[in-house]
Design a protein around this motif. Structure first.
Motif, PDB file in Angstrom:
ATOM      1  N   LYS A 130      10.366  18.760  71.986  1.00 41.61           N
ATOM      2  CA  LYS A 130       9.147  17.656  71.775  1.00 41.61           C
ATOM      3  C   LYS A 130       8.513  17.639  70.468  1.00 41.61           C
ATOM      4  CE  LYS A 130       5.113  15.412  73.974  1.00 41.61           C
ATOM      5  NZ  LYS A 130       4.331  15.093  75.071  1.00 41.61           N
ATOM      6  N   ALA A 131       8.422  19.114  70.117  1.00 41.29           N
ATOM      7  CA  ALA A 131       7.585  19.288  68.832  1.00 41.29           C
ATOM      8  C   ALA A 131       8.447  20.256  67.849  1.00 41.29           C
ATOM      9  CB  ALA A 131       6.111  19.775  69.073  1.00 41.29           C
ATOM     10  N   PRO A 132       9.597  19.757  67.264  1.00 40.49           N
ATOM     11  CA  PRO A 132      10.542  20.537  66.409  1.00 40.49           C
ATOM     12  C   PRO A 132       9.695  21.025  65.219  1.00 40.49           C
ATOM     13  CG  PRO A 132      11.037  18.145  66.125  1.00 40.49           C
ATOM     14  CD  PRO A 132       9.933  18.174  67.196  1.00 40.49           C
ATOM     15  N   SER A 133      10.111  22.460  64.885  1.00 39.53           N
ATOM     16  CA  SER A 133       9.500  22.970  63.984  1.00 39.53           C
ATOM     17  C   SER A 133      10.007  22.494  62.668  1.00 39.53           C
ATOM     18  CB  SER A 133      10.193  24.452  63.822  1.00 39.53           C
ATOM     19  OG  SER A 133      11.437  24.442  63.709  1.00 39.53           O
ATOM     20  N   THR A 134       9.144  22.747  61.498  1.00 44.25           N
ATOM     21  CA  THR A 134       9.660  22.208  60.233  1.00 44.25           C
ATOM     22  C   THR A 134      11.008  22.715  59.714  1.00 44.25           C
ATOM     23  OG1 THR A 134       7.249  22.141  59.450  1.00 44.25           O
ATOM     24  CG2 THR A 134       8.836  22.415  57.833  1.00 44.25           C
ATOM     25  N   ARG A 135      11.349  23.757  59.844  1.00 43.37           N
ATOM     26  CA  ARG A 135      12.487  24.494  59.858  1.00 43.37           C
ATOM     27  C   ARG A 135      13.870  23.809  60.557  1.00 43.37           C
ATOM     28  NH1 ARG A 135      13.514  30.695  60.340  1.00 43.37           N
ATOM     29  NH2 ARG A 135      11.881  30.579  58.813  1.00 43.37           N
ATOM     30  N   ARG A 136      13.521  23.167  61.816  1.00 44.93           N
ATOM     31  CA  ARG A 136      14.321  22.574  62.499  1.00 44.93           C
ATOM     32  C   ARG A 136      14.518  21.119  61.920  1.00 44.93           C
ATOM     33  NH1 ARG A 136      15.131  21.994  68.028  1.00 44.93           N
ATOM     34  NH2 ARG A 136      15.009  24.235  68.241  1.00 44.93           N
ATOM     35  N   LEU A 137      13.545  20.356  61.554  1.00 47.48           N
ATOM     36  CA  LEU A 137      13.396  18.982  60.867  1.00 47.48           C
ATOM     37  C   LEU A 137      14.058  19.135  59.510  1.00 47.48           C
ATOM     38  CD1 LEU A 137      10.147  17.654  61.800  1.00 47.48           C
ATOM     39  CD2 LEU A 137      12.262  17.324  62.778  1.00 47.48           C
ATOM     40  N   ALA A 164       8.038  10.206  59.291  1.00 47.17           N
ATOM     41  CA  ALA A 164       6.795   9.667  58.684  1.00 47.17           C
ATOM     42  C   ALA A 164       6.021   9.000  60.380  1.00 47.17           C
ATOM     43  CB  ALA A 164       6.765   8.793  57.718  1.00 47.17           C
ATOM     44  N   VAL A 165       7.032   8.072  60.930  1.00 49.62           N
ATOM     45  CA  VAL A 165       6.398   7.580  61.960  1.00 49.62           C
ATOM     46  C   VAL A 165       6.044   8.275  63.196  1.00 49.62           C
ATOM     47  CG1 VAL A 165       7.224   5.873  64.134  1.00 49.62           C
ATOM     48  CG2 VAL A 165       7.950   5.312  61.594  1.00 49.62           C
ATOM     49  N   ARG A 166       6.724   9.556  63.444  1.00 47.19           N
ATOM     50  CA  ARG A 166       6.214  10.299  64.419  1.00 47.19           C
ATOM     51  C   ARG A 166       5.179  11.361  63.934  1.00 47.19           C
ATOM     52  NH1 ARG A 166       8.222  15.418  65.198  1.00 47.19           N
ATOM     53  NH2 ARG A 166       8.641  14.945  67.237  1.00 47.19           N
ATOM     54  N   ARG A 167       4.562  11.385  62.584  1.00 42.85           N
ATOM     55  CA  ARG A 167       3.719  12.040  62.174  1.00 42.85           C
ATOM     56  C   ARG A 167       4.057  13.436  62.150  1.00 42.85           C
ATOM     57  NH1 ARG A 167      -1.581   8.915  65.104  1.00 42.85           N
ATOM     58  NH2 ARG A 167      -1.035   6.686  64.277  1.00 42.85           N
ATOM     59  N   ALA A 168       5.063  13.697  61.498  1.00 44.89           N
ATOM     60  CA  ALA A 168       5.697  15.051  61.600  1.00 44.89           C
ATOM     61  C   ALA A 168       4.991  16.050  60.669  1.00 44.89           C
ATOM     62  CB  ALA A 168       7.002  15.258  61.058  1.00 44.89           C
ATOM     63  N   GLY A 169       3.920  15.281  59.761  1.00 46.93           N
ATOM     64  CA  GLY A 169       3.277  16.194  58.913  1.00 46.93           C
ATOM     65  C   GLY A 169       3.857  16.123  57.328  1.00 46.93           C
ATOM     66  N   ARG A 170       2.817  16.313  56.373  1.00 53.98           N
ATOM     67  CA  ARG A 170       3.502  16.426  54.949  1.00 53.98           C
ATOM     68  C   ARG A 170       4.359  17.413  54.682  1.00 53.98           C
ATOM     69  NH1 ARG A 170      -2.214  15.206  51.701  1.00 53.98           N
ATOM     70  NH2 ARG A 170      -2.752  13.198  52.377  1.00 53.98           N
ATOM     71  N   ARG A 171       4.081  18.542  55.234  1.00 53.39           N
ATOM     72  CA  ARG A 171       5.155  19.864  54.977  1.00 53.39           C
ATOM     73  C   ARG A 171       6.420  19.480  55.696  1.00 53.39           C
ATOM     74  NH1 ARG A 171       3.959  25.919  57.215  1.00 53.39           N
ATOM     75  NH2 ARG A 171       6.059  26.867  56.206  1.00 53.39           N
ATOM     76  N   ALA A 215       9.855  19.168  53.460  1.00 55.92           N
ATOM     77  CA  ALA A 215      10.874  19.842  53.804  1.00 55.92           C
ATOM     78  C   ALA A 215      12.272  19.147  54.103  1.00 55.92           C
ATOM     79  CB  ALA A 215      10.778  20.945  54.790  1.00 55.92           C
ATOM     80  N   GLY A 216      12.033  17.882  55.041  1.00 61.34           N
ATOM     81  CA  GLY A 216      13.386  17.184  55.229  1.00 61.34           C
ATOM     82  C   GLY A 216      13.648  16.342  53.947  1.00 61.34           C
ATOM     83  N   LEU A 217      12.897  16.055  52.901  1.00 65.77           N
ATOM     84  CA  LEU A 217      13.248  15.227  51.780  1.00 65.77           C
ATOM     85  C   LEU A 217      14.038  16.296  51.172  1.00 65.77           C
ATOM     86  CD1 LEU A 217      13.042  12.736  49.928  1.00 65.77           C
ATOM     87  CD2 LEU A 217      11.159  13.649  48.976  1.00 65.77           C
ATOM     88  N   VAL A 218      13.348  17.527  50.773  1.00 71.83           N
ATOM     89  CA  VAL A 218      14.304  18.636  50.061  1.00 71.83           C
ATOM     90  C   VAL A 218      15.696  18.599  50.258  1.00 71.83           C
ATOM     91  CG1 VAL A 218      14.303  20.803  49.026  1.00 71.83           C
ATOM     92  CG2 VAL A 218      12.106  19.215  48.831  1.00 71.83           C
ATOM     93  N   ALA A 219      15.535  19.250  51.804  1.00 70.67           N
ATOM     94  CA  ALA A 219      16.861  19.757  52.487  1.00 70.67           C
ATOM     95  C   ALA A 219      17.884  18.412  52.536  1.00 70.67           C
ATOM     96  CB  ALA A 219      16.637  19.968  53.900  1.00 70.67           C
TER      97      ALA A 219
END
Length: 474
Positions: free
Chosen positions: A172-179, A208-215, A219-223
């Motif tokens: 339900k709340a995946p980590s930044t690394r997972r995303l 962005a819609v699920r408000r995953a947070g800027r970090r 991270a998703g953009l870079v990866a």
């Protein structure tokens, strides 16, 4: 009770502590009972693929296959389509076996079904039978099984997208690394098939819609962009242009050829050679205006896929769309509706459609193509048809495939899930829609473009039947 020391004295063999072996056995039996439905489903799904490999020894071929294998041998980026699949073939090239390639692709096909099942059981708590039903279309679609046996990028693309969606929704709340890994997989899908690029944009928008947070978004953009940028850099090192292909504008031009009227478009002088005077009702299918013997591109010189030609073709196509938006929308809609037909009438032409069939006499590489690819699989390039296994798959394909109307119902069920505020369905449903909408919008409809959308569409559809208030809060 006999002590452990006494057992050692009586039996000098390996010692297992009390309860260890029975514990493993009981856990194994419990696992089998818990997943008995999917295990029963997987057995015939695997059998189908084994029959395919027995019936069509080696691999099956499509015209694009030769470029993919050549790219794996030369490690040169293709000008027409991204070469991510060639890099996949290059990884397997030390084994010099096309049989291994299709075996890996069949394993990917089975894994896609397992991913659908595992996600629906683990994350959303669906009963085993329901999660297994959702996996059935991906596991048993005859055209999907045949694509797994082709030297083509579609199976790898489908696997990457399904794995990305599974990891994105696994918690339900995946980590930044997972995303970041999710976006990396979509980036890899982008360099496998260019339709992955809009899906990458959708994935970042979903964060962005699920408000995953800027970090997480950063991270998703870079990866996600990492494989794309690295590939474009590789492409630039060979072509001196930072891009993925030289074909985007050319394919978009072909899309407009069903309606483009130069009297309305009024193109500049250097684009006039791309005009045709044939009435729209009498024009050929879109791809004819790229590959046909009387293609307008022949007027621009011998080399078709160059920055200059692509630029002019892309500019012409944009002018046509802006000047004739209604005709463009009608063309795209007409092609998109082919996705939902009950039958599979041959399209875009009988010759192309035949490549997607288990035939009694499948197409074989020409002598020229075989000579070019011989280093990849010496002596094992032709597809050897063996009966009765091949006959079984020929009959199977006539009846067992996901008809267009069925796929439409699956998509509609996913939309119902969203209307019921099952927001977890948003990502898989959006990915499925993008996978079927982008090709007819930018090039042309083809049946094989629907296959990657099927597993994720089934995930979204399954959520329409899950009564869980928690899903509306995501």
């Amino acid at each position: 009770m006999t002590s452990l020391e006494e057992r050692v004295a009586d039996d000098p063999g390996p010692v297992v502590a009390d309860g260890e072996a029975p514990g493993r056995l009981s856990r194994g039996l419990a696992f089998a009972r818990r997943h008995r439905v999917i295990l029963a489903v997987l057995a015939p799904a695997i059998a189908l693929r084994l029959i395919t490999m027995l019936g069509y020894r080696g691999a099956m071929w499509f015209p694009d296959s030769y470029d993919y294998v050549s790219g794996a041998l030369t490690l040169t980026p293709n000008l027409i389509r991204p070469s991510g699949y060639s890099l996949f073939l290059w990884l397997l090239s030390p084994f010099h076996s096309l049989t291994l390639v299709v075996l890996v692709q069949h394993a990917m096909g089975v894994t896609v079904g397992v991913l659908v099942y595992a996600l629906l059981r683990h994350r959303f708590g669906l009963p085993g039978w329901a999660a297994s039903v959702a996996a059935v279309p991906a596991l048993f679609d005859a055209f999907g099984v045949q694509l797994e046996h082709l030297i083509m990028s579609d199976t790898l693309f489908t696997f990457l997208l399904t794995l990305a969606v599974t990891l994105a929704l696994w918690d339900k709340a995946p980590s930044t690394r997972r995303l970041a890994v999710v976006c990396l997989l979509v980036g890899l899908a982008t360099v496998t098939r260019s339709v992955g690029l809009p899906i990458l944009v959708l994935t970042l928008a979903w964060l962005a819609v699920r408000r995953a947070g800027r970090r997480a978004i950063a991270a998703g953009l870079v990866a996600g962009l990492l494989p794309v940028v690295l590939y474009a850099g590789w492409f630039s090192s060979r072509t001196h242009r930072f891009a993925l292909t030289y074909s985007t504008g050319i394919f978009l031009y072909s899309r407009t050829m069903s309606f483009a009227d130069c009297r309305k478009i009024k193109p500049p002088v250097d684009e006039l050679p791309l005009c045709i005077s044939t009435p729209p009702a009498k024009r050929e299918r879109s791809q004819f205006y790229i590959w046909g013997r009387i293609s307008p591109f022949h007027r621009l010189g011998e080399r078709k896929f160059t920055p200059d030609v692509e630029g002019r073709a892309g500019d012409f196509a944009q002018r046509a769309i802006l000047a004739q938006p209604g005709d463009y929308a009608e063309t795209v809609t007409s092609d998109l509706l082919r996705t939902f037909r009950w039958h599979h009438p041959p399209f875009p032409d009988p010759d192309t459609y035949d490549y997607y069939l288990f035939q009694a006499h499948p197409p074989q590489p020409s002598a020229t193509a075989a000579a070019r690819m011989r280093a990849y699989a010496p002596g094992h390039l032709n597809t050897h048809v063996v009966r009765p296994y091949a006959s079984i798959m020929q009959v199977y394909q006539r009846y067992f495939f996901v008809r267009g109307a069925m796929f439409g119902v699956i998509l509609l069920a996913g939309l119902v899930a969203l209307l019921r505020r099952r927001w977890a369905a948003l990502l898989p449903w959006a990915v499925a829609v993008a996978a079927i909408v982008v090709p007819p919008t930018t090039a042309e409809f083809d049946y094989r473009y629907v296959i990657p959308a099927l597993p994720v569409a089934c995930v979204a559809a399954a959520l329409a039947f899950r009564r869980d208030p928690a899903l509306t809060a995501e």
